[in-house]
Design an enzyme around this catalytic site. Structure first.
Site, PDB file in Angstrom:
ATOM      1  N   HIS A  32      -9.037   9.757   7.335  1.00 28.66           N
ATOM      2  CA  HIS A  32      -9.623  10.640   6.305  1.00 28.66           C
ATOM      3  C   HIS A  32     -11.097  10.329   6.031  1.00 28.66           C
ATOM      4  O   HIS A  32     -11.746  11.045   5.281  1.00 28.66           O
ATOM      5  CB  HIS A  32      -8.797  10.603   5.013  1.00 28.66           C
ATOM      6  CG  HIS A  32      -8.920   9.340   4.217  1.00 28.66           C
ATOM      7  ND1 HIS A  32      -8.988   9.321   2.847  1.00 28.66           N
ATOM      8  CD2 HIS A  32      -8.987   8.048   4.616  1.00 28.66           C
ATOM      9  CE1 HIS A  32      -9.078   8.075   2.424  1.00 28.66           C
ATOM     10  NE2 HIS A  32      -9.073   7.292   3.469  1.00 28.66           N
ATOM     11  N   LYS A 191      12.877  -2.939   0.286  1.00 28.31           N
ATOM     12  CA  LYS A 191      12.728  -4.286   0.865  1.00 28.31           C
ATOM     13  C   LYS A 191      11.354  -4.871   0.534  1.00 28.31           C
ATOM     14  O   LYS A 191      11.166  -6.075   0.497  1.00 28.31           O
ATOM     15  CB  LYS A 191      13.017  -4.300   2.358  1.00 28.31           C
ATOM     16  CG  LYS A 191      12.102  -3.428   3.227  1.00 28.31           C
ATOM     17  CD  LYS A 191      10.799  -4.070   3.617  1.00 28.31           C
ATOM     18  CE  LYS A 191       9.867  -3.115   4.335  1.00 28.31           C
ATOM     19  NZ  LYS A 191       8.532  -3.658   4.587  1.00 28.31           N
ATOM     20  N   THR A 248      10.332  -8.770   6.749  1.00 27.29           N
ATOM     21  CA  THR A 248       9.267  -8.726   5.738  1.00 27.29           C
ATOM     22  C   THR A 248       9.281  -9.965   4.849  1.00 27.29           C
ATOM     23  O   THR A 248       8.231 -10.381   4.362  1.00 27.29           O
ATOM     24  CB  THR A 248       9.384  -7.442   4.884  1.00 27.29           C
ATOM     25  OG1 THR A 248       9.829  -6.369   5.697  1.00 27.29           O
ATOM     26  CG2 THR A 248       8.051  -7.064   4.298  1.00 27.29           C
TER      27      THR A 248
HETATM   28  N1  LIG Z   1       1.685  -2.126   8.776  1.00 27.22           N
HETATM   29  C1  LIG Z   1       2.954  -2.184   9.174  1.00 27.22           C
HETATM   30  O1  LIG Z   1       3.323  -3.094   9.950  1.00 27.22           O
HETATM   31  C2  LIG Z   1       3.930  -1.168   8.732  1.00 27.22           C
HETATM   32  C3  LIG Z   1       3.640  -0.281   7.713  1.00 27.22           C
HETATM   33  N2  LIG Z   1       4.575   0.635   7.323  1.00 27.22           N
HETATM   34  C4  LIG Z   1       4.277   1.597   6.269  1.00 27.22           C
HETATM   35  O2  LIG Z   1       3.299   2.524   6.747  1.00 27.22           O
HETATM   36  C5  LIG Z   1       2.571   3.077   5.639  1.00 27.22           C
HETATM   37  C6  LIG Z   1       1.085   2.955   5.951  1.00 27.22           C
HETATM   38  O3  LIG Z   1       0.813   1.583   6.009  1.00 27.22           O
HETATM   39  P1  LIG Z   1      -0.312   0.913   6.876  1.00 27.22           P
HETATM   40  O4  LIG Z   1      -0.746   1.742   7.994  1.00 27.22           O
HETATM   41  O5  LIG Z   1       0.182  -0.431   7.206  1.00 27.22           O
HETATM   42  O6  LIG Z   1      -1.460   0.804   5.769  1.00 27.22           O
HETATM   43  P2  LIG Z   1      -2.927   0.210   5.901  1.00 27.22           P
HETATM   44  O7  LIG Z   1      -3.262  -0.395   4.592  1.00 27.22           O
HETATM   45  O8  LIG Z   1      -3.014  -0.627   7.122  1.00 27.22           O
HETATM   46  O9  LIG Z   1      -3.823   1.518   6.135  1.00 27.22           O
HETATM   47  C7  LIG Z   1      -3.780   2.592   5.247  1.00 27.22           C
HETATM   48  C8  LIG Z   1      -4.538   3.740   5.874  1.00 27.22           C
HETATM   49  O10 LIG Z   1      -4.312   4.908   5.085  1.00 27.22           O
HETATM   50  C9  LIG Z   1      -5.597   5.462   4.789  1.00 27.22           C
HETATM   51  N3  LIG Z   1      -5.572   6.205   3.547  1.00 27.22           N
HETATM   52  C10 LIG Z   1      -5.621   5.754   2.277  1.00 27.22           C
HETATM   53  N4  LIG Z   1      -5.635   6.790   1.422  1.00 27.22           N
HETATM   54  C11 LIG Z   1      -5.626   7.914   2.171  1.00 27.22           C
HETATM   55  C12 LIG Z   1      -5.643   9.300   1.870  1.00 27.22           C
HETATM   56  N5  LIG Z   1      -5.674   9.734   0.607  1.00 27.22           N
HETATM   57  N6  LIG Z   1      -5.635  10.185   2.880  1.00 27.22           N
HETATM   58  C13 LIG Z   1      -5.590   9.754   4.158  1.00 27.22           C
HETATM   59  N7  LIG Z   1      -5.575   8.465   4.518  1.00 27.22           N
HETATM   60  C14 LIG Z   1      -5.584   7.552   3.521  1.00 27.22           C
HETATM   61  C15 LIG Z   1      -6.509   4.266   4.719  1.00 27.22           C
HETATM   62  O11 LIG Z   1      -7.848   4.678   4.792  1.00 27.22           O
HETATM   63  P3  LIG Z   1      -9.045   3.849   4.065  1.00 27.22           P
HETATM   64  O12 LIG Z   1      -9.528   2.881   5.083  1.00 27.22           O
HETATM   65  O13 LIG Z   1     -10.046   4.893   3.727  1.00 27.22           O
HETATM   66  O14 LIG Z   1      -8.485   3.189   2.851  1.00 27.22           O
HETATM   67  C16 LIG Z   1      -6.030   3.492   5.931  1.00 27.22           C
HETATM   68  O15 LIG Z   1      -6.566   4.029   7.101  1.00 27.22           O
HETATM   69  C17 LIG Z   1       3.014   2.259   4.406  1.00 27.22           C
HETATM   70  O16 LIG Z   1       3.941   2.998   3.691  1.00 27.22           O
HETATM   71  C18 LIG Z   1       3.671   1.017   5.013  1.00 27.22           C
HETATM   72  O17 LIG Z   1       4.679   0.493   4.168  1.00 27.22           O
HETATM   73  C19 LIG Z   1       5.806   0.704   7.904  1.00 27.22           C
HETATM   74  C20 LIG Z   1       6.140  -0.153   8.916  1.00 27.22           C
HETATM   75  C21 LIG Z   1       5.233  -1.137   9.419  1.00 27.22           C
HETATM   76  O1  LIG Z   2       7.398  -2.590   6.777  1.00 24.56           O
HETATM   77  C1  LIG Z   2       6.876  -3.465   7.412  1.00 24.56           C
HETATM   78  C2  LIG Z   2       7.536  -4.102   8.568  1.00 24.56           C
HETATM   79  O2  LIG Z   2       8.744  -3.484   8.888  1.00 24.56           O
HETATM   80  C3  LIG Z   2       5.522  -3.951   7.029  1.00 24.56           C
HETATM   81  O3  LIG Z   2       5.630  -4.667   5.868  1.00 24.56           O
HETATM   82  P1  LIG Z   2       4.334  -5.008   4.992  1.00 24.56           P
HETATM   83  O4  LIG Z   2       3.827  -3.708   4.433  1.00 24.56           O
HETATM   84  O5  LIG Z   2       4.801  -5.959   3.959  1.00 24.56           O
HETATM   85  O6  LIG Z   2       3.326  -5.618   5.923  1.00 24.56           O
END
Ligand SMILES: NC(=O)C1=CN([C@@H]2O[C@H](COP(=O)(O)OP(=O)(O)OC[C@H]3O[C@@H](n4cnc5c(N)ncnc54)[C@H](OP(=O)(O)O)[C@@H]3O)[C@@H](O)[C@H]2O)C=CC1
Ligand SMILES: O=C(CO)COP(=O)(O)O
Length: 346
Positions: A32, A191, A248
């Site tokens: 974004h 979780k 986690t």
């Molecule tokens: N990381 C992991 O290993 C895992 C994560 N998840 C889940 O995935 C989801 C995303 O997590 P994750 O990728 O790790 O998060 P991160 O914190 O790594 O990244 C978040 C991303 O979302 C963007 N973002 C924030 N606000 C907006 C918006 N309004 N519109 C569009 N983009 C936006 C951020 O941009 P900016 O840089 O501008 O803030 C950034 O690029 C969460 O629900 C998490 O629980 C699930 C499994 C594994």
């Molecule tokens: O959901 C996740 C792994 O399955 C990632 O967990 P965290 O957001 O705590 O890093």
């Protein structure tokens, strides 16, 4: 080669884009912020969120309409708090036959909606039964290294879940289907609360016994809330239950565990979130679960204790003391009660 759009360029969006690129697809990774998309296209890395090489078949986009144009599937993987905003835009570019999969783990405080429900509210013309969730023990850092990983996909329409299974399944990522979208979403969201608790416990210097207790009794709370909503209790023994709790609560990759660890060492929430710089979903989800427990009378003492530490500045040691000195009780009772009630006349 199909065109696939991944909306959300954080750690998980980037890792899933890599899985899809490895599976032979042309992937458009939407960020974004324009400077973020430009940076990824120039460097082929996503330095802040997941610092691995991004394959040439992944192109970053800033314009959502261009990113999703002609896409065979759209993966939504932004933090829970951004889901509504993203879907308000996305609804303009989709039809009811678009394949939509979300991989976000959270529950919205106030409304107590799951992610698929929030998406459906913002995209009312898109059939709810076609929204797929992907969840399970899957740290982005390990998925991007192609380490063996398993996840579950679920939708009310099981054909849609099977399509998502075909899309993501690979030699490194084994994908199972489930017919319990409610259980899969609740397990993946809750979780994170228990991972905060495991981090707090480690931050206090407590050992493996305490962590095992948190995981096991935390699972009881997750199952209690989930079954009260109608989930299949067995889902919580699966990948988006026990599986995700283990990964986690025990991994240094977990942002929820790391945030909890800083809290347990005496930092307050603002300090912790500033230090993390990435989403810590458990912080919002604990507000939702705390609200749900109070409103519905569901017993969730660990969740309540973690809420008090984060939002009421309660000393973590006092919370642990209170948890350990609650009234004595039997271990397995509540879920069997729900099951008896649900299946007694079947
Ligand atoms: N990381 C992991 O290993 C895992 C994560 N998840 C889940 O995935 C989801 C995303 O997590 P994750 O990728 O790790 O998060 P991160 O914190 O790594 O990244 C978040 C991303 O979302 C963007 N973002 C924030 N606000 C907006 C918006 N309004 N519109 C569009 N983009 C936006 C951020 O941009 P900016 O840089 O501008 O803030 C950034 O690029 C969460 O629900 C998490 O629980 C699930 C499994 C594994
Ligand atoms: O959901 C996740 C792994 O399955 C990632 O967990 P965290 O957001 O705590 O890093």
């Amino acid at each position: 080669m199909s065109k696939i759009a991944v909306l959300g360029a954080g750690s998980w969006g980037t890792a899933l884009a890599i899985v899809l690129a490895d599976n032979g697809h042309e992937v458009r990774l939407w960020a974004h912020r324009k400077e973020h998309a430009d940076e990824m296209n120039q460097t082929h890395r996503n330095e802040k969120y997941l610092d691995v090489e991004i394959p040439d078949t992944i192109t970053a986009f800033y314009n959502m309409e261009e990113a999703v144009k002609d896409a065979e599937a759209i993966i939504v993987v932004v933090p829970t708090k951004a889901i509504r905003e993203v879907c308000q835009q996305l609804k303009n570019y989709i039809s009811s036959s678009t394949q939509i999969i979300h991989a976000t783990k959270g529950i919205e405080p106030g409304t107590l909606k799951r992610v698929s429900e929030m998406m459906s509210e913002e995209m009312p013309d898109f059939p709810y039964e076609n929204i797929v969730v992907l969840s399970g023990p899957s740290h982005a850092e390990e998925v991007a290294l192609r380490h063996p990983t398993t996840v579950a996909v679920s939708a009310v329409n099981l054909d849609r879940a099977r399509q998502a299974q075909d899309l993501f399944n690979s030699e490194n990522l084994r994908v199972y289907t489930s017919d319990d979208i409610l259980g899969i979403e609740v397990g993946g969201a809750l979780k994170n609360i228990i991972a905060l608790g495991a981090g707090i416990s480690d931050g206090l210097g407590y050992g493996d016994n305490a962590k095992a207790a948190l995981i096991t009794r935390g699972l009881a709370e997750i199952a209690r809330l989930g079954t009260s909503l109608g989930a299949n209790p067995l889902s919580f023994l699966g990948l988006s239950g026990v599986g995700d709790l283990i990964v986690t609560c025990t991994s240094v990759h977990s942002r929820n565990w790391r945030a909890g660890n800083l809290l347990g060492k005496g930092n307050n929430l603002d300090q912790v979130l500033e230090e993390m710089g990435m989403v810590v979903e458990g912080v919002r989800t604990v507000q939702a679960a705390h609200q749900f427990a109070n409103e519905q009378g569901v017993e969730m003492p660990i969740t309540q204790g973690i809420y008090q530490i984060i939002f009421e500045d309660k000393d973590p040691k006092d919370v642990v003391d209170e948890l350990m000195n609650r009234n004595k009780r039997q271990e397995i009772d509540d879920i069997s009660g729900v099951l008896k009630e649900r299946y007694s006349d079947k």
